[in-house]
Design a protein around this motif. Structure first.
Motif, PDB file in Angstrom:
ATOM      1  N   VAL A 134       0.939  -1.237   0.138  1.00  0.00           N
ATOM      2  CA  VAL A 134       0.027  -0.015  -0.019  1.00  0.00           C
ATOM      3  C   VAL A 134       0.846   1.278  -0.047  1.00  0.00           C
ATOM      4  O   VAL A 134       1.677   1.488   0.893  1.00  0.00           O
ATOM      5  CB  VAL A 134      -0.948   0.029   1.084  1.00  0.00           C
ATOM      6  CG1 VAL A 134      -1.855   1.168   1.092  1.00  0.00           C
ATOM      7  CG2 VAL A 134      -1.642  -1.269   1.436  1.00  0.00           C
ATOM      8  N   GLN A 170      -5.763   0.299   2.181  1.00  0.00           N
ATOM      9  CA  GLN A 170      -6.313  -0.536   1.163  1.00  0.00           C
ATOM     10  C   GLN A 170      -6.932  -1.634   1.873  1.00  0.00           C
ATOM     11  O   GLN A 170      -5.929  -2.581   2.580  1.00  0.00           O
ATOM     12  CB  GLN A 170      -5.376  -0.833   0.032  1.00  0.00           C
ATOM     13  CG  GLN A 170      -5.758  -1.723  -1.050  1.00  0.00           C
ATOM     14  CD  GLN A 170      -4.810  -2.130  -2.090  1.00  0.00           C
ATOM     15  OE1 GLN A 170      -4.043  -1.152  -2.322  1.00  0.00           O
ATOM     16  NE2 GLN A 170      -5.005  -3.449  -2.672  1.00  0.00           N
ATOM     17  N   VAL A 230      -1.297   2.215   5.170  1.00  0.00           N
ATOM     18  CA  VAL A 230      -0.165   2.745   4.261  1.00  0.00           C
ATOM     19  C   VAL A 230       1.282   2.336   4.605  1.00  0.00           C
ATOM     20  O   VAL A 230       1.304   2.727   5.948  1.00  0.00           O
ATOM     21  CB  VAL A 230      -0.502   4.578   3.941  1.00  0.00           C
ATOM     22  CG1 VAL A 230       0.499   4.979   3.254  1.00  0.00           C
ATOM     23  CG2 VAL A 230      -1.796   4.638   3.482  1.00  0.00           C
TER      24      VAL A 230
END
Length: 163
Positions: free
Chosen positions: A102, A108, A113
């Motif tokens: 990510v 996601q 992240v």
């Protein structure tokens, strides 16, 4: 270590071993392949690569088992290993590299992240490294490329497998 230095080390080690390389990339979108082909002499070792950004292409082009993708999602260590093996097999290379993760700006499928998996598949099997990276998209992608190339260089420290 920066990307170009990591790429040069990996390419020179492969040339010395007379072995070949292929890539399967998700979050890096071809940046591993682009970085590797900047190195003079790479044509002796680089077979090609797959950019499998969409999840279904990971299965269709890189032979990642559909059940694995359905159970774990694309951001997973076993998926990274399967991508690396798929690149190796599909491109007829001694070594396969893979990146999945990510890059942001948003999480996601519940994965944060900066969560990235890089993998190297070779004659003796696959090795996966989990990364927890900070920074923007560009920084995460760049660090992922450097990490997978460093993992390959580390793997190439072993003596070549010869029959």
């Amino acid at each position: 270590m920066e990307m170009s230095v990591a790429a040069a080390a990996a390419v020179h080690a492969l040339v010395g071993r007379r072995e070949t390389l292929a890539t399967a990339e998700s979050l890096t979108g071809g940046l591993v392949a682009a970085t590797v082909v900047e190195i003079p002499g790479v044509s002796a070792v680089f077979r090609g690569g797959l950019v499998v950004y969409a999840t279904e292409l990971k299965s269709r082009l890189a032979d990642v088992p559909e059940v694995l993708l359905a159970e774990r999602g694309p951001v997973d260590g076993d998926v990274a290993a399967a991508l690396a093996e798929g690149a190796r097999a599909r491109c007829g290379a001694d070594w396969g590299l893979a990146t999945t993760g990510v890059a942001g700006p948003e999480p996601q499928d519940g994965k944060p992240v900066g969560l990235v998996y890089v993998a190297v598949a070779g004659p003796a099997g696959a090795t996966v490294r989990e990364l927890k990276l900070d920074g923007n998209r560009a920084a995460i992608r760049t660090e992922s490329v450097t990490a997978v190339l460093q993992l390959l260089t580390d793997s190439l420290q072993e003596p070549p497998a010869r029959l």
